[in-house]
Design a protein around this motif. Sequence first.
Motif, mmCIF file in Angstrom:
data_model
loop_
_atom_site.group_PDB
_atom_site.id
_atom_site.type_symbol
_atom_site.label_atom_id
_atom_site.label_comp_id
_atom_site.label_asym_id
_atom_site.label_seq_id
_atom_site.Cartn_x
_atom_site.Cartn_y
_atom_site.Cartn_z
ATOM 1 N N THR A 1 12.409 12.231 46.156
ATOM 2 C CA THR A 1 13.654 12.715 46.017
ATOM 3 C C THR A 1 14.083 13.852 46.817
ATOM 4 N N ALA B 1 16.849 13.869 49.526
ATOM 5 C CA ALA B 1 18.011 14.744 49.267
ATOM 6 C C ALA B 1 18.348 15.655 50.358
ATOM 7 N N THR C 1 22.130 12.535 45.247
ATOM 8 C CA THR C 1 21.057 12.008 45.181
ATOM 9 C C THR C 1 20.421 11.910 43.675
ATOM 10 N N LEU D 1 18.832 22.224 45.916
ATOM 11 C CA LEU D 1 19.468 21.028 45.953
ATOM 12 C C LEU D 1 20.039 20.641 44.686
ATOM 13 N N PRO E 1 20.204 17.431 42.813
ATOM 14 C CA PRO E 1 19.888 15.912 42.405
ATOM 15 C C PRO E 1 20.121 15.729 41.174
#
Length: 606
Positions: free
Chosen positions: A460, A464, A475, A499, A501
């Motif tokens: 992941t 991403a 994501t 990030l 997600p």
Amino acid sequence: MSSATSQQAVASLHTEVTRLRHELQTLKGEHESPAAEQTMYVGQYLVERLVQLGITKMFGVPGDFNLGFLDFVEDHPKIDWVGDCNELNAAYAADGYARVNDGKIGVVLTTFGVGELSAMNGIAGAFSEHIPVLHLVGVPSTSQQKDKPMLHHTLGDGRYDAYYLASQQFTVAQGNLTNKDAAAAEIDRVLTECLVMARPVYLMLPTDVAYQRISAKRLQTPLNLEPPANDEETEEFVLNEIIKLVEEAQHDAILLIDACAVRHGVKKEVEDLYKHTGFPVYSAPMGKSVVAETYERYGGIYVGSISSPAVKDKVENAKLILSIGGLKSDFNTGNFTYHIPTQRTIELHSDHTRIKFATFPGIGMKRLLPKLTARLQSFRAGATALEVPKFQFPVPKEDNEIISQSWLWPRVGKFFQPKDIIVAETGTSSFGVLDIPLPQDSIFVSQILWGSIGWTVGATLGAAFGGLDRNLNRTILFIGDGSIQLTVQELSVMIRWGLKPIIFVLNNSGYTIERYLHGMTRKYNDISNWKWTSLLDTLGGEEGKNCKSYTVRTKTELSALLDDPKFANPDVIQLVELIMEKNDAPRALKVQAELSGKTNRYVAED
């Protein structure tokens, strides 16, 4: 020699011929170049080649044998050093980055011995699933490799090549840059094979060689990443045979798309094929999202006896199956329950074509597909007359508030958006998402063949970053409470990099897929129950500021969260704990587990 070994030998030979031709072109360019010779360090050359290939992120862990090289990475304006919590997670991240970034490689940097062995499980998984990853290892100097002192990170017995030998089991090319004069050519060779063969490679960079100067002229010639040319006469014969079989089938043919269609860069060629011919198209589990699942001639997932009845009927009763990029593993075929006889099957692969029982080594699908599409367009009228089941999975009406597996997956399917990256952990999540139609241009990421639990957390992270490179959407990770405990540290890296997600943790009190395989009530399938909504805060986040966490226990609570625009369009990383029944599982997982259980034969004999 087996058929598979023969095909691999032919493919390797073709690759080597292509490389040698490119090498001659490169040397000619160097000889003719009138410019004054520019030099750079070997380490700089390697970084510059990676940047030329569009690589923006390098994953890994610093160690004393790679620190000098890391200066070149950190000082380059176009590539970032991510910095992972451990080497295994870094290898997973490089894998995820490459999966999302079609045509690019993932790069993981480790240190000699302790670091590279930790990463090896991730590299083996990438090999298994045809993912191009460069495993770059900082190693002792050339003099130390020659004299073999009892250095730290060695086995203490002078075997400095032990890890190199181990890497040969999980990579298609290896190199040790012990000679600066050959370093640039060796770097180019390894990178070329990584991309052309779509599998991991291994490169050792000694500490002293990284800082030796070489000519930079080779950088003026881009790497030749085109697959080897098909033999024209053999290719023409193959095309004629395929057309003959389609005619004999009276147009009753279907396309079955699998993972290697995207791994070996023929996604666009496959799209041209099904759109220009109109043949019904289906996917294997590992090929999910290779075909646009909103396409009106797409029928869904074929996974042997586990398939929906409508898909099973259409695929298995077709007079001809054109399989593209197939990987016939157990979980990808319903435990080998494909009922499509060889005499009705044509297989297209990256390095060979198989027509019924005949194999044609060296006839790769990248160059074959456009010619095949042109030949098959004349069959469009008959192909479009074939009925295709509508690929849909409506949310069932259940008279309770329990978040069941049968309700969860079609419900989150309505949450998905175009260009989403949907990552599903091996087991409950990957089986649950399979039957859910994905929106246009979305990408499904799962490790169905290698199946290393916890892989998705690192993947992941890489996915991403890959999504940022390609300007994709969100994501989204689905993972069980057992799997996430193996690799949870990478959440801290996601937070550090900002990030965003969305992570759904399925809290069902243990290893559900293992319970269905064997030991439904055994203690070894239990785990510790963590304080899931405290994880992001513990791993460097600040709840409500740069991360958000939720627990949902009912259908109403989950639907309200999914419908919340702020949640659906996140500006921070989010974690959702889903409280679910301990022994509930998707239909497909239950069937697969039953089939696998019979194969494993965990039954004591009298």
